[in-house]
Scaffold this motif. Structure first.
Motif, PDB file in Angstrom:
ATOM      1  N   TRP A   1       5.839  -7.137   8.269  1.00 55.15           N
ATOM      2  CA  TRP A   1       7.108  -6.454   8.546  1.00 55.15           C
ATOM      3  C   TRP A   1       7.386  -6.382  10.034  1.00 55.15           C
ATOM      4  O   TRP A   1       8.510  -6.242  10.468  1.00 55.15           O
TER       5      TRP A   1
ATOM      6  N   LYS B   1      14.301  -5.937   6.689  1.00 64.80           N
ATOM      7  CA  LYS B   1      14.011  -7.364   6.622  1.00 64.80           C
ATOM      8  C   LYS B   1      15.001  -8.008   5.663  1.00 64.80           C
ATOM      9  O   LYS B   1      15.223  -7.514   4.561  1.00 64.80           O
TER      10      LYS B   1
ATOM     11  N   TYR C   1       2.364   3.708  -0.075  1.00 65.08           N
ATOM     12  CA  TYR C   1       3.787   3.616  -0.405  1.00 65.08           C
ATOM     13  C   TYR C   1       4.047   4.414  -1.682  1.00 65.08           C
ATOM     14  O   TYR C   1       3.700   3.975  -2.774  1.00 65.08           O
TER      15      TYR C   1
ATOM     16  N   ILE D   1      11.771  -0.267   8.919  1.00 63.94           N
ATOM     17  CA  ILE D   1      11.997  -1.649   9.371  1.00 63.94           C
ATOM     18  C   ILE D   1      12.790  -2.405   8.315  1.00 63.94           C
ATOM     19  O   ILE D   1      12.453  -2.376   7.133  1.00 63.94           O
TER      20      ILE D   1
ATOM     21  N   ALA E   1       5.201   3.093  12.465  1.00 66.66           N
ATOM     22  CA  ALA E   1       5.777   1.740  12.468  1.00 66.66           C
ATOM     23  C   ALA E   1       6.408   1.424  13.816  1.00 66.66           C
ATOM     24  O   ALA E   1       6.397   0.277  14.263  1.00 66.66           O
TER      25      ALA E   1
ATOM     26  N   ARG F   1      15.859  -5.407   2.719  1.00 69.31           N
ATOM     27  CA  ARG F   1      14.974  -4.352   2.240  1.00 69.31           C
ATOM     28  C   ARG F   1      14.448  -3.577   3.447  1.00 69.31           C
ATOM     29  O   ARG F   1      14.133  -4.182   4.477  1.00 69.31           O
ATOM     30  N   VAL F   2      14.377  -2.267   3.319  1.00 67.83           N
ATOM     31  CA  VAL F   2      13.873  -1.425   4.408  1.00 67.83           C
ATOM     32  C   VAL F   2      12.538  -0.812   3.997  1.00 67.83           C
ATOM     33  O   VAL F   2      12.407  -0.257   2.896  1.00 67.83           O
ATOM     34  N   PHE F   3      11.569  -0.934   4.896  1.00 66.75           N
ATOM     35  CA  PHE F   3      10.195  -0.484   4.655  1.00 66.75           C
ATOM     36  C   PHE F   3       9.712   0.214   5.916  1.00 66.75           C
ATOM     37  O   PHE F   3       9.719  -0.391   6.991  1.00 66.75           O
TER      38      PHE F   3
ATOM     39  N   GLY G   1      15.754   0.031  -0.621  1.00 62.78           N
ATOM     40  CA  GLY G   1      14.407   0.406  -0.205  1.00 62.78           C
ATOM     41  C   GLY G   1      14.039   1.699  -0.889  1.00 62.78           C
ATOM     42  O   GLY G   1      14.876   2.326  -1.555  1.00 62.78           O
TER      43      GLY G   1
END
Lengths: 156, 199
Positions: B198, A153, B154, A151, B181, A146-148, A6
């Motif tokens: 997400w 996923k 981002y 979070i 989030a 993957r971290v976003f 990420g």
């Protein structure tokens, strides 16, 4: 092996701890040489925000430290990729040689592929080295996450 | 519903945010596509607010703001200029009145600019406490309204390490993103106009 990647500051290590219940995380050493751009960037940790990394300096000599696979997870493999770049070595190949050490671990790496092409030649090479390393590790991983925004996923 | 939208520049975040904010204000169920029914240009059952975060500094900024207002024209947004102190919008004054109705629907575009305004002050000083303050403000605003769409950026994919101030800013925005989030009902990433869920 489980690969977690990420962007910088996304909470990859925190996610790994929460989701996989891991207890010990070892940190890759920062490259021995100064990085371009910022005085403190060698010790700067984009993988986690508050880990208090030890600096990878040894006098004026550049030392390439292999990642320490003694814990449940290894964090900051992008620093290893950076160190390899500065030492003129291929991170992917060195990791392949170490496969017995990490094949049952969680590996955490910062994805640095999505920004501006760096002005600095070594940083450009690092960006590509890191990409090759991620490709290899993803191909070897049982799970890829993957971290976003904190979070995680599973993407494979 | 509180929603956090992030992704790269010029990927359709603002457009998507406007679509779902209009859906929320119209009382329609929010769909993944965010496409409102054809007949929507307001007025809506709920007040629909656009929180403009840019503090204009020159004619170029003013021109950009005029263009943005024109783009939103006819979509039923009431523009609230609030470059700092987000909670100031819903904080009651001595007479118990606030600038905006907290029961309305809010679109905050963007968290990035709000943090920048709070962190790099007009007098040129740098406020290191901005990350925690903006994270607290944004999460409090989400709780107070329950109907806010937050747009962030981002900016975490670079190989270059920037100067300390820039890295502090990237870390601070990530801090705010992660706090949002957690409190938002939905977190989406927009790339090339495509929605990745997400949360």
């Amino acid at each position: 092996m489980i690969l977690i990647f990420g962007g910088a500051y996304q909470g990859k290590r925190d996610f790994a701890k929460e989701h996989f219940g891991i207890e010990t995380v070892t940190e890759c050493a920062a490259p021995g040489a100064e990085l371009a751009g910022a005085e403190d960037s060698g010790a700067e940790d984009t993988c986690a925000e508050d880990s208090g990394l030890a600096e990878g300096h040894s006098g004026t000599e550049t030392v390439l430290a292999l990642p320490d696979f003694s814990g449940d997870a290894v964090c900051g493999l992008e620093r290893f990729a950076r160190a390899c770049t500065e030492a003129g070595l291929e991170a992917r190949d060195l990791m392949e040689e170490q496969k017995a050490g990490w094949q049952d671990k969680i590996l955490i790496i910062t994805d640095v592929s999505q920004g501006i092409v760096p002005m600095d030649k070594t940083t450009r090479a690092f960006r590509e080295m890191n990409g090759r390393l991620m490709l290899y590790l993803a191909s070897e991983a049982d799970e890829v996450w993957r971290v976003f925004c904190g979070i995680g996923k599973r993407i494979r | 519903m509180n929603v956090l939208i992030s992704g790269g520049a010029k990927n359709g975040k603002s457009y998507y945010a406007q679509q779902i904010a209009r859906q929320m204000a119209s009382g329609q169920p929010v769909t993944a596509s965010g496409q409102p029914n054809a007949d929507h240009g307001g007025p809506y059952p709920l007040p629909l607010y656009y929180i403009a975060t840019m503090i204009p500094h020159d004619e170029e900024d003013h021109a950009r703001i005029r263009r943005h207002i024109a783009e939103r024209d006819g979509w039923g947004f009431e523009t609230l200029e609030q470059g700092t102190d987000l909670m100031g919008l819903v904080r009651p004054d001595a007479e118990g009145k606030a600038l905006a109705d907290p029961k309305g629907v809010f679109l905050l575009d963007s968290v990035t600019a709000l943090l920048s305004n709070e962190m790099f002050r007009e007098d040129g000083s740098f406020d290191a406490g901005a990350a925690e303050r903006v994270a607290a403000d944004c999460t409090a605003f989400a709780r107070a309204t329950g109907n806010t769409v937050f747009v962030s950026d981002y900016i975490y994919g670079d190989a270059d390490r920037y100067d300390t101030m820039t890295e502090d800013y990237r870390r601070a925005l990530a801090r705010v993103d992660r706090a949002l989030a957690q409190v938002c009902d939905r977190v989406v990433e927009v790339s090339a106009g495509i929605i990745e869920e997400w949360k």
